[in-house]
Design a protein around this motif. Structure first.
Motif, PDB file in Angstrom:
ATOM      1  N   ILE A 205       0.705  -1.195   0.108  1.00 44.66           N
ATOM      2  CA  ILE A 205      -0.080   0.083   0.000  1.00 44.66           C
ATOM      3  C   ILE A 205       0.643   1.280  -0.032  1.00 44.66           C
ATOM      4  O   ILE A 205       0.416   2.286  -0.685  1.00 44.66           O
ATOM      5  N   GLU A 206       1.871   1.411   0.880  1.00 41.43           N
ATOM      6  CA  GLU A 206       2.581   2.360   0.997  1.00 41.43           C
ATOM      7  C   GLU A 206       3.345   3.155  -0.111  1.00 41.43           C
ATOM      8  O   GLU A 206       3.151   4.378  -0.200  1.00 41.43           O
ATOM      9  N   PRO A 207       3.891   2.370  -1.242  1.00 43.02           N
ATOM     10  CA  PRO A 207       4.631   3.019  -2.320  1.00 43.02           C
ATOM     11  C   PRO A 207       3.579   4.198  -2.991  1.00 43.02           C
ATOM     12  O   PRO A 207       4.107   5.236  -3.250  1.00 43.02           O
ATOM     13  N   LEU A 208       2.500   3.643  -3.367  1.00 46.42           N
ATOM     14  CA  LEU A 208       1.484   4.601  -4.034  1.00 46.42           C
ATOM     15  C   LEU A 208       1.147   5.466  -3.250  1.00 46.42           C
ATOM     16  O   LEU A 208       0.778   6.734  -3.772  1.00 46.42           O
ATOM     17  N   MET A 209       0.842   5.306  -2.103  1.00 51.21           N
ATOM     18  CA  MET A 209       0.068   6.125  -1.237  1.00 51.21           C
ATOM     19  C   MET A 209       1.143   7.492  -0.848  1.00 51.21           C
ATOM     20  O   MET A 209       1.021   8.600  -0.631  1.00 51.21           O
ATOM     21  N   ARG A 210       2.445   7.004  -0.642  1.00 54.35           N
ATOM     22  CA  ARG A 210       3.588   8.175  -0.645  1.00 54.35           C
ATOM     23  C   ARG A 210       4.004   8.828  -1.986  1.00 54.35           C
ATOM     24  O   ARG A 210       4.603  10.004  -1.801  1.00 54.35           O
ATOM     25  N   MET A 211       3.572   8.178  -2.966  1.00 54.15           N
ATOM     26  CA  MET A 211       3.917   8.971  -4.377  1.00 54.15           C
ATOM     27  C   MET A 211       3.654  10.084  -4.803  1.00 54.15           C
ATOM     28  O   MET A 211       2.306  10.471  -4.559  1.00 54.15           O
ATOM     29  N   GLU A 212       4.445  10.863  -5.028  1.00 54.99           N
ATOM     30  CA  GLU A 212       3.797  12.416  -5.628  1.00 54.99           C
ATOM     31  C   GLU A 212       3.476  12.166  -6.972  1.00 54.99           C
ATOM     32  O   GLU A 212       4.112  11.754  -7.856  1.00 54.99           O
ATOM     33  N   LEU A 213       2.103  12.618  -7.341  1.00 55.14           N
ATOM     34  CA  LEU A 213       1.598  12.462  -8.762  1.00 55.14           C
ATOM     35  C   LEU A 213       2.301  13.434  -9.644  1.00 55.14           C
ATOM     36  O   LEU A 213       2.132  14.603  -9.229  1.00 55.14           O
ATOM     37  N   PRO A 214       2.676  13.280 -10.581  1.00 51.15           N
ATOM     38  CA  PRO A 214       3.231  14.176 -11.676  1.00 51.15           C
ATOM     39  C   PRO A 214       2.155  15.191 -12.070  1.00 51.15           C
ATOM     40  O   PRO A 214       0.866  14.770 -12.345  1.00 51.15           O
ATOM     41  N   ALA A 215       2.484  16.354 -12.367  1.00 52.13           N
ATOM     42  CA  ALA A 215       1.571  17.075 -13.081  1.00 52.13           C
ATOM     43  C   ALA A 215       2.050  17.783 -14.144  1.00 52.13           C
ATOM     44  O   ALA A 215       2.820  18.823 -14.412  1.00 52.13           O
ATOM     45  N   ASN A 216       2.046  17.011 -15.296  1.00 54.87           N
ATOM     46  CA  ASN A 216       2.506  17.172 -16.528  1.00 54.87           C
ATOM     47  C   ASN A 216       1.619  17.601 -17.926  1.00 54.87           C
ATOM     48  O   ASN A 216       2.159  18.035 -18.888  1.00 54.87           O
TER      49      ASN A 216
ATOM     50  N   LYS B 290      -4.482  16.923 -17.410  1.00 56.42           N
ATOM     51  CA  LYS B 290      -5.411  15.702 -16.988  1.00 56.42           C
ATOM     52  C   LYS B 290      -5.149  15.785 -15.188  1.00 56.42           C
ATOM     53  O   LYS B 290      -4.033  16.187 -14.806  1.00 56.42           O
ATOM     54  N   ILE B 291      -6.391  15.394 -14.558  1.00 53.40           N
ATOM     55  CA  ILE B 291      -6.473  15.381 -13.339  1.00 53.40           C
ATOM     56  C   ILE B 291      -5.774  14.018 -12.822  1.00 53.40           C
ATOM     57  O   ILE B 291      -6.168  12.809 -13.384  1.00 53.40           O
ATOM     58  N   ASN B 292      -4.615  13.867 -12.103  1.00 55.22           N
ATOM     59  CA  ASN B 292      -4.211  12.439 -11.725  1.00 55.22           C
ATOM     60  C   ASN B 292      -4.867  12.088 -10.462  1.00 55.22           C
ATOM     61  O   ASN B 292      -4.917  12.754  -9.389  1.00 55.22           O
ATOM     62  N   LYS B 293      -5.089  10.774 -10.406  1.00 61.47           N
ATOM     63  CA  LYS B 293      -5.896  10.094  -9.356  1.00 61.47           C
ATOM     64  C   LYS B 293      -5.092   8.820  -8.970  1.00 61.47           C
ATOM     65  O   LYS B 293      -4.697   8.073  -9.733  1.00 61.47           O
ATOM     66  N   LYS B 294      -5.138   8.532  -7.527  1.00 63.19           N
ATOM     67  CA  LYS B 294      -4.927   7.129  -7.245  1.00 63.19           C
ATOM     68  C   LYS B 294      -5.966   6.389  -7.035  1.00 63.19           C
ATOM     69  O   LYS B 294      -6.962   6.623  -6.398  1.00 63.19           O
ATOM     70  N   LEU B 295      -5.833   5.182  -7.624  1.00 66.93           N
ATOM     71  CA  LEU B 295      -7.026   4.112  -7.255  1.00 66.93           C
ATOM     72  C   LEU B 295      -6.475   2.883  -6.713  1.00 66.93           C
ATOM     73  O   LEU B 295      -5.655   2.409  -7.460  1.00 66.93           O
ATOM     74  N   TYR B 296      -7.135   2.260  -5.831  1.00 71.51           N
ATOM     75  CA  TYR B 296      -6.895   0.935  -5.445  1.00 71.51           C
ATOM     76  C   TYR B 296      -8.120   0.126  -5.625  1.00 71.51           C
ATOM     77  O   TYR B 296      -9.309   0.265  -5.508  1.00 71.51           O
ATOM     78  N   ILE B 297      -7.745  -1.116  -6.355  1.00 69.23           N
ATOM     79  CA  ILE B 297      -8.861  -2.136  -6.576  1.00 69.23           C
ATOM     80  C   ILE B 297      -8.576  -3.370  -5.567  1.00 69.23           C
ATOM     81  O   ILE B 297      -7.560  -3.930  -5.890  1.00 69.23           O
ATOM     82  N   VAL B 298      -9.652  -3.608  -4.908  1.00 71.20           N
ATOM     83  CA  VAL B 298      -9.715  -4.682  -4.020  1.00 71.20           C
ATOM     84  C   VAL B 298      -9.827  -5.980  -4.906  1.00 71.20           C
ATOM     85  O   VAL B 298     -11.266  -5.886  -5.214  1.00 71.20           O
ATOM     86  N   TYR B 299      -9.263  -7.181  -4.839  1.00 66.46           N
ATOM     87  CA  TYR B 299      -9.743  -8.372  -5.680  1.00 66.46           C
ATOM     88  C   TYR B 299      -9.895  -9.401  -4.622  1.00 66.46           C
ATOM     89  O   TYR B 299      -8.975  -9.512  -4.155  1.00 66.46           O
TER      90      TYR B 299
END
Length: 181
Positions: A114-125, A128-137
């Motif tokens: 979980i931690e790597p994506l939660m701590r990742m700074e999303l690029p603003a290039n 587009k609006i950047n979003k983080k999404l977790y899919i529980v399978y």
């Protein structure tokens, strides 16, 4: 006495071979389960791309995320959370998500990765609006988030969970409009 040792050696060898066979079968079973999970999730995103020629879907096996899905307005960084036993997931804080078999399970087992994506700074290039999404399978018995020490709330697909959204594969499969496009 010699016969006893021979029997013990034969039994120990048979148990060893049986153990190796179990380990191999377990490994093959887990790899097939992971492959099936990936195929089903990729199928959903590929369906989006087939219906909308300007959408993009990319498989990016990184520590932070597994996929990038782009629509006209959004870029999603997607991480898949395997939950094959349909356990309850409680978001304790941004990087600690607890797995529980039932509401009275007091063991401390946490979701890995979980931690790597939660701590990742999303690029603003771009625009587009950047979003983080977790899919529980494939699903979670319950998705909860701690508000404070004694209060919890249910996590819905549109709930902001420390800057990300959490959805289950079952919900996504049944309602493709869950992802904001």
């Amino acid at each position: 006495m010699d016969k006893l040792w021979k029997y013990l050696i034969i039994i120990a060898t048979a148990l060893g071979v049986f153990g190796v066979i179990l380990i191999v079968l377990s490994t093959v079973f887990n790899k097939n389960r992971i492959r099936k999970m990936r195929n089903q999730i990729e199928e959903i995103f590929n369906d989006y791309v087939k219906k909308h020629f300007d959408y993009k879907f990319e498989i990016v096996p990184k520590a932070e995320y597994d996929y990038i899905f782009e629509t006209i307005r959004f870029r999603y960084y997607v991480k898949v959370v395997p939950n094959f036993n349909n356990q309850e997931i409680t978001v304790n804080n941004s990087v600690k998500w607890q797995l529980r078999k039932s509401f009275n399970d007091e063991s401390l087992r946490f979701v890995d990765g979980i931690e790597p994506l939660m701590r990742m700074e999303l690029p603003a290039n771009d625009n587009k609006i950047n979003k983080k999404l977790y899919i529980v399978y494939p699903n979670a018995r319950t998705l909860l988030k701690y508000i404070n020490e004694c209060e919890m709330e249910f996590v819905h697909p549109d709930t902001d969970v420390y800057g990300t959204n959490i959805i289950t594969y079952i919900n996504l499969r049944e309602n493709r409009d869950i992802i904001e496009i």
